[in-house]
Design an enzyme around this catalytic site. Structure first.
Site, PDB file in Angstrom:
ATOM      1  N   PHE A 140       0.827  -0.974   0.131  1.00 32.22           N
ATOM      2  CA  PHE A 140       0.073   0.247   0.054  1.00 32.22           C
ATOM      3  C   PHE A 140       0.813   1.196  -0.071  1.00 32.22           C
ATOM      4  O   PHE A 140       1.661   1.474   0.938  1.00 32.22           O
ATOM      5  CB  PHE A 140      -0.889   0.052   1.230  1.00 32.22           C
ATOM      6  CG  PHE A 140      -2.147   1.007   1.119  1.00 32.22           C
ATOM      7  CD1 PHE A 140      -3.192   0.642   0.713  1.00 32.22           C
ATOM      8  CD2 PHE A 140      -1.791   2.507   1.331  1.00 32.22           C
ATOM      9  CE1 PHE A 140      -4.112   1.642   0.363  1.00 32.22           C
ATOM     10  CE2 PHE A 140      -2.717   3.287   1.171  1.00 32.22           C
ATOM     11  CZ  PHE A 140      -4.156   2.816   0.779  1.00 32.22           C
ATOM     12  N   ASP A 226       9.212   2.976   1.909  1.00 31.29           N
ATOM     13  CA  ASP A 226       8.069   3.711   2.407  1.00 31.29           C
ATOM     14  C   ASP A 226       7.672   3.271   3.755  1.00 31.29           C
ATOM     15  O   ASP A 226       7.308   2.294   4.274  1.00 31.29           O
ATOM     16  CB  ASP A 226       6.930   3.364   1.508  1.00 31.29           C
ATOM     17  CG  ASP A 226       5.670   3.682   1.911  1.00 31.29           C
ATOM     18  OD1 ASP A 226       5.402   4.313   2.947  1.00 31.29           O
ATOM     19  OD2 ASP A 226       4.537   3.997   1.112  1.00 31.29           O
ATOM     20  N   LYS A 255       2.165  10.401   8.018  1.00 35.32           N
ATOM     21  CA  LYS A 255       1.325   9.947   9.338  1.00 35.32           C
ATOM     22  C   LYS A 255       1.556  10.512  10.621  1.00 35.32           C
ATOM     23  O   LYS A 255       1.130  11.804  10.926  1.00 35.32           O
ATOM     24  CB  LYS A 255       1.098   8.756   9.324  1.00 35.32           C
ATOM     25  CG  LYS A 255       0.158   8.273   8.019  1.00 35.32           C
ATOM     26  CD  LYS A 255      -0.163   6.676   8.254  1.00 35.32           C
ATOM     27  CE  LYS A 255      -0.586   6.007   7.013  1.00 35.32           C
ATOM     28  NZ  LYS A 255      -2.120   6.331   6.928  1.00 35.32           N
TER      29      LYS A 255
END
Ligand SMILES: Cc1ncc(COP(=O)(O)O)c(C=O)c1O
Length: 448
Positions: A140, A226, A255
């Site tokens: 993702f 990532d 985030k």
């Protein structure tokens, strides 16, 4: 539980989302959120074991981060003048690069993880002069066009037109497949999550990431990690890649970086990458974004790192995470549908498996035919409704339940989670009521 209709939201934002939350009996009105505790208007206290998909590493509304933001707002300073040198961006970049280590010496600030991934795509192309991109199956990376192109799961891309050309996928963990692809020398970057999050909290096999890095160096491909979910001490160390002794060319963060209070993203990169993108005075602003380096995000970032470090939340996640997983394994050992408890730090997943006994198998198969996420989603519903715990199944692997609390979540909350999931598994394995819940859910889905 009463169904709440948030009328303006329903009318003007996303009515389907409201329908889905109502269907799952999870449409609560949250009033005050602190640490891992979410207090609702109707007087419930819900424990957050999802952390906004790894946003709330420092917990909800940490008072010191709020205070830092207040100070910034009240300073009347230049928030994003676009015509000045943003000193706080410099400070945050310095902190991030020093924590990340290796050759990472520059930072580009973005507004989200996806924007960070877009940046990494462009920068790796600029650095290598190649177009190709290699990613892992089940990854993702975000839902903007470039990031989405790095995801093979059809659910996210269906209906949205063509992906970026030149993208290929390999199985996460298969280094022979990686070498076969990389040896073509057509890839600008290999982009991986060091531990796959939405793929199911999948830890890399021993030596895989190190081999991936060596292969990238051998074939002239940039090694990009990532760490949008795994960064900022989520797994115990500042970056998950620190567990594996890696030296990537770029790392993407987002985030948790701003304490869950201001949108933010960052791409850390080597001088070599920076020099290839911003190669002359003329190209000084060749890649930028309006809210990049805005003073609220930068201030929140500085304060979040300070809180995480001064409160020792990385070490806490590392040690408590280990005992949490052990407690989960003990509590769930006797249930045939629990295949594994895995993770690192406070990045954990409970993996469900196909039942072997006939009765359970028939119910499970029937559910799966209705929807592959049905089993996991009913577990999530039960955790919420009966035990007041918020969690979710992984976006690309419906058979893995997340257990990712804020890094300052109390030991009492961890214990509560263990008891709750134990009780839910007991109901799954010993009573018809769990499976009836799912049938009712399916019936309601038709009506709502
Ligand atoms: C590993 C990973 N990368 C990138 C993203 C995209 O981040 P954002 O939603 O901030 O665009 C996500 C989002 O969940 C993610 O989990």
């Amino acid at each position: 539980m009463e169904t709440i209709t948030q009328t303006a939201y329903e009318a003007h934002v996303n009515p389907q989302w409201v329908r889905l939350l109502n269907l799952l009996d999870m449409n609560a009105e949250y009033e005050v959120c602190r640490g891992e505790k979410l207090h609702t208007r109707d007087g419930r206290t819900i424990l957050d074991f999802l952390s906004g998909y790894c946003v709330y590493n420092a917990g909800h509304n940490h008072p010191r981060i709020i205070e830092a933001l207040r100070t910034e707002l009240e300073s009347d300073g230049p928030s994003m003048l676009q015509s000045h040198v943003a000193a706080s961006a410099g400070k945050l970049a310095e902190k991030l690069c020093s924590r990340a280590g290796g050759r990472l010496r520059k930072a580009y600030f973005a507004n989200s993880g996806s924007e960070g991934v877009e940046t990494a795509i462009k920068f790796s192309r600029a650095t290598t002069g190649r177009d190709g991109l290699l990613a892992a199956r089940n990854a993702f990376h975000g839902l903007t066009c470039g990031a989405l192109s790095l995801m093979d799961h059809r659910f996210w891309s269906e209906g949205f037109g063509s992906a970026l050309p030149g993208v290929s996928f390999v199985d996460f963990g298969d280094s022979d497949a990686l070498e076969r692809e990389l040896s073509s020398r057509k890839y600008a970057a290999l982009i991986l999550e060091p531990i796959q999050g939405e793929g199911g909290i999948v830890l890399p096999p021993d030596g895989y990431l190190q081999r991936a890095q060596t292969l990238c160096q051998k074939y002239g491909t940039l090694f990009v990690l990532d760490e949008v979910q795994t960064g900022l001490y989520r797994t115990g160390t500042f970056l998950a890649s620190h567990h594996f002794g890696l030296d990537p060319d770029m790392v993407i963060l987002a985030k948790a970086l701003s304490g869950g209070l201001v949108p933010v993203g960052a791409v850390l990169m080597t001088d070599q990458v920076y020099d290839n993108v911003y190669s002359s005075l003329k190209r000084a602003i060749v890649h930028t974004s309006t809210y990049s380096e805005n003073s609220l995000a930068m201030r929140a970032g500085l304060s979040t790192i300070e809180v995480l470090e001064q409160e020792g939340l990385g070490e806490r996640a590392l040690t408590l995470g280990e005992s949490f997983r052990e407690a989960l394994r003990r509590a769930l050992a006797e249930y045939e549908m629990v295949a594994e408890v895995r993770g690192l730090g406070f990045f954990n997943g409970i993996v469900f498996g196909q039942p072997r006994s006939l009765g359970l198998r028939l119910s499970f198969e029937a559910f799966r035919r209705i929807h592959p996420a049905m089993f996991g989603q009913v577990v999530v519903m039960r955790m919420f409704r009966e035990h007041r715990i918020l969690t979710q199944i992984c976006g690309n692997n419906f058979m893995v339940l997340k257990a990712v609390p804020p890094l300052n979540g109390s030991e009492g909350s961890l214990d509560q989670f263990v008891i709750a999931i134990g009780q839910v598994m007991e109901v799954v394995h010993s009573s018809k009521s769990f499976w009836q819940d799912a049938l009712q859910l399916a019936a309601r889905a038709v009506k709502i």
